[in-house]
Design an enzyme around this catalytic site. Structure first.
Site, PDB file in Angstrom:
ATOM      1  N   ASP A 132       8.622  -1.660 -16.676  1.00 39.82           N
ATOM      2  CA  ASP A 132       7.065  -1.259 -16.615  1.00 39.82           C
ATOM      3  C   ASP A 132       6.401  -0.371 -16.539  1.00 39.82           C
ATOM      4  O   ASP A 132       5.838   0.311 -15.883  1.00 39.82           O
ATOM      5  CB  ASP A 132       6.370  -2.030 -14.824  1.00 39.82           C
ATOM      6  CG  ASP A 132       4.845  -1.867 -14.979  1.00 39.82           C
ATOM      7  OD1 ASP A 132       3.811  -2.703 -15.820  1.00 39.82           O
ATOM      8  OD2 ASP A 132       4.076  -1.963 -13.965  1.00 39.82           O
ATOM      9  N   GLN A 141       0.964  -1.417  -0.215  1.00 43.29           N
ATOM     10  CA  GLN A 141      -0.267  -0.604  -0.277  1.00 43.29           C
ATOM     11  C   GLN A 141       1.066   1.426  -0.364  1.00 43.29           C
ATOM     12  O   GLN A 141       2.707   0.723   0.202  1.00 43.29           O
ATOM     13  CB  GLN A 141      -0.629   0.109   1.271  1.00 43.29           C
ATOM     14  CG  GLN A 141      -2.337  -1.193   1.397  1.00 43.29           C
ATOM     15  CD  GLN A 141      -2.419  -1.515   2.682  1.00 43.29           C
ATOM     16  OE1 GLN A 141      -3.218  -0.987   3.166  1.00 43.29           O
ATOM     17  NE2 GLN A 141      -1.245  -2.168   4.449  1.00 43.29           N
TER      18      GLN A 141
END
EC number: 2.7.11.23
Length: 751
Positions: free
Chosen positions: A279, A164
């Protein structure tokens, strides 16, 4: 009875002669048949006697004595309303309503039980990591919680497979930060440690934070979770696209993003780094400030260094390169492929290749770019997943199994049409807009096609991408002017007679909420060159970038010598850029040729000096080009000028080549993108004249790359550029490329 016996004998089944009486005659002899017949007669006689006795009873008693057929009938009947046939037909809606009531009643009861302290399920969840984690190994974030008497947790702002991201206030540094909390699991911890190592390595080589890479401030362990503290950033580019209702941003803004991204990839390609991001996508490119165009790349959680590749399944599907799809070895070129896809999406608003799976992805790529070259497919381990080889040695796309999806023939979904090169941009939405001419689109398309080269070996590298004409202002066309940026490491020369050189650069690239470690412009800074001061008046900004101090990635075929000659070019009032030019490569083949000289007279010159535009000679691009840099504002509905006049002059040292007796001079000007901002209002424009001098009769080709040739002069000399930025208003103002986009203050996780 005999007839019945024959029937039974020829039919292997039971014949029912009376209620509750049957016999099986198969294989019976005649004696057996007679015996059964006699038994049957006796039973019938007894039944008749019972019936006669029952008829002699009073009427009421006869009712209580059920007849033989009545014995099998139910004594009581169900309510017709509850019959299954009725429930599933006439009362079907009632049935479903009842099912829902029962289901939700049970669900509510379970939920209420879960609230209680005696719930074994809840108890099981609370015991993870002493109650600090949930059953998914994530830290249970509590708003307002204070960590280590320093970080005040504000809110959860992001979540992913890694863990998170929370927004927090750092009391020690008095600033907002983004903290990435890694899952409390060994595999995630190991990968995060690689990310930390790479980020620290990049920070070490980017001490002034000017290469558009997110800054890792520090990291620590907290309650068994590795926590990474980043600078606080703003929107990601996907959020920006969403704010345009997926209609895309202007070509001018796309150019600003492209130049910063190419500079970042050039930095990652530094030999000491050689980092593959793995990515790149709009979600991983964040604005530093919601009102500026400066960006930073985040999320190096999947990254690796060249030679340390550990994954085969990398990159988000839409941005996955052909070599990864085909299971081939990959290198830094996969990030350039992703960038090409991203830039098209930023301008059109839609992904270029939006495959639902890998086969669909490859099919969509083939629609636009055609079948990959045979020499690539012949070496690809997974080629037959997508293609089939013909007897003559060529490759064709495999037919889809379901047959439902139909694709256009290979290479027929032209990028030319997708970009709307001759039709006013994507969907015709940019028709008539400044900076969206056919010439602009042709340059953009050419750059994209070079980024989307199937062959990773010939795919354009960041070094050359930054020199592409898409990033250069032309003198004979009204393109790429007011909002364009050209801060590439261009090697630009043209005819004139001068002895000094200067380069102009804006700043940008910092977080809008953090100014730590920033070098700001010093208008009185004295450089060690013979040419005077580099003076500039720059307004204070929320987001700054600086020209990079690049350890240059050498062009293909160059090797790094033990004692390279240094070429120093000063590109900023507070810093200098040094490139290492290998002495072994200074003597490069010369190509003689005559070219036309384009003279561009600018309206503003220092001391009345006449400045000629530079001439860049390449195989593809031979238009005169100059550079411009802007520093605009995104204030909606207002004109905001963030820079005033800037003039400069610097001198570059010359390099000599002695192996053939010729002396050469090459200046590698690497000036990455300015902190150009998202133009949400009308902005004043700025002009820059960049001039470099060289011998017009000799041009130097860089070995190893066939597409570009650059000028170099013979004999020792100096290079001069004289820049003058003027703020023009009124008729020269250009409408904002992003007018009407709603900007909201909702920070996005920096990693």
């Amino acid at each position: 009875m005999h007839t019945g016996g024959e029937t039974s004998a020829c039919k292997p089944s039971s014949v029912r002669l009376a209620p509750s009486f049957s016999f099986h005659a198969a294989g019976l002899q005649m004696a057996g048949q007679m015996s059964h017949s006699h038994q049957q007669y006796s039973d019938r006689r007894q039944q008749n006697l019972n019936d006669q006795q029952a008829s002699a009873l009073p009427y009421n008693d006869q009712i209580q004595q059920p007849l033989p057929n009545q014995r099998r009938m139910p004594q009581t009947f169900r309510d017709p309303a509850t019959a299954p046939l009725r429930k599933l037909s006439v009362d079907l809606i009632k049935t479903y309503k009842h099912i829902n009531e029962v289901y939700y009643a049970k669900k509510k009861r379970r939920h209420q039980q879960g609230q209680g302290d005696d719930s074994s399920h809840k108890k099981e969840r609370k015991v993870y990591n002493d109650g600090y984690d949930d059953d998914n190994y994530d830290y249970i974030v509590k708003n307002g919680e204070k960590w280590m008497d320093r970080y005040e947790i504000d809110s959860l702002i992001g979540k992913g497979s890694f863990g998170q991201v929370v927004k927090a206030y750092d009391r020690a540094e008095q600033e907002w930060v983004a903290i990435k909390i890694i899952k409390n699991k060994k595999a995630f911890l190991n990968q995060a440690q690689i990310e930390v190592r790479l980020l620290e390595l990049m920070n070490k080589h980017d001490t002034e934070m000017k290469y558009y890479i997110v800054h890792l401030k520090r990291h620590f362990m907290f309650r068994n979770h590795l926590c990474l503290v980043f600078e606080m950033l703003s929107y990601n580019l996907y959020d920006l696209l969403r704010n345009t209702n997926f209609r895309g941003v202007s070509l001018n803004l796309t150019r600003k993003f492209a130049q910063q991204m190419c500079t970042a990839l050039l930095f990652l390609a530094t030999p000491e780094l050689s980092i593959i991001h793995c990515d790149l996508k709009p979600e991983n490119i964040l604005l530093c400030n919601p009102k500026r165009s400066a960006i930073k790349i985040v999320d190096f959680g999947s990254s690796c260094q060249l030679g340390q590749r550990i994954y085969q399944y990398i990159q988000s599907r839409f941005y996955r390169s052909p070599e990864v799809l085909l299971g081939m070895p990959y290198d830094l070129a996969i990030d350039m492929w992703s960038l090409g896809c991203i830039l098209v999406e930023m301008h059109t608003g839609e992904p270029l290749f939006s495959g639902a799976n890998e086969v669909d992805q490859m099919s969509k790529i083939v629609e636009v770019l055609g079948i990959p070259p045979a020499h690539i497919l012949d070496q690809a381990p997974k080629a037959r997943k997508f293609f089939e080889k013909m007897p003559e040695g060529t490759w064709n796309l495999k037919k889809t199994k379901d047959g439902k999806k139909e694709y256009k023939p290979p290479g027929t979904r032209k990028l030319h049409n997708l970009l709307g090169v001759e039709t006013g941009g994507p969907g015709g939405r940019r028709g008539g807009e400044s900076g969206h001419t056919v010439a602009d689109y042709l340059k953009f398309k050419d750059l994209i096609l070079r980024m989307l080269d199937y062959d990773a070996k010939t795919r354009i590298q960041p070094y050359y991408a930054l020199q592409h004409s898409f990033f250069k202002k032309t003198a004979d066309e009204g393109t790429n002017t007011s909002n364009s940026v050209s801060t590439s490491p261009a090697m630009e020369q043209s005819q004139s007679s001068g002895t000094t050189s200067s380069t102009s650069s804006s700043s940008g690239g910092s977080s809008g909420t953090s100014n730590s470690g920033r070098a700001r412009s010093d208008p009185t800074h004295q450089h060690r060159h013979s040419g005077g001061h580099f003076t500039a008046a720059v307004q204070a900004m929320d987001c700054e970038t600086h020209s990079p101090q690049v350890r240059q990635q050498f062009p293909p075929g160059w090797t790094v010598p033990e004692a390279p000659t240094q070429v120093t070019i000063e590109t900023h009032p507070v810093q200098e850029t040094t490139f290492h030019v290998p002495s072994s490569q200074q003597n490069v083949p010369h190509h003689h040729g005559n070219g036309s000289h384009h003279h561009h007279h600018h309206h503003h010159h220092h001391h009345g000096q006449h400045v000629l535009s530079n001439r860049t000679r390449t195989r593809i691009y031979n238009s005169p080009s100059t550079s411009s840099s802007t520093q605009d504002s995104m204030d909606v509905g207002h004109s905001h000028h963030s820079m005033t006049s800037l003039s400069s002059s610097t001198t570059s040292s010359s390099t000599s080549s002695s192996s053939t007796g010729n002396q050469g001079n090459q200046a590698y000007q690497n000036r990455p993108v300015a902190a150009n901002t998202l133009d949400f209002g009308q902005n004043g424009t700025m002009d820059v004249n960049l001039t470099a001098f060289s011998n017009p009769r000799q041009e130097t080709g860089i070995t190893g790359h066939p597409d570009y040739q650059y000028s170099a002069n013979t004999g020792p000399g100096h290079y001069v550029t004289e820049g003058h930025l003027t703020m023009r208003q009124g008729m020269d103002r250009e409408d904002s490329p992003m007018t009407g986009v709603c900007v909201q203050q909702s920070p996005v996780a920096s990693s």
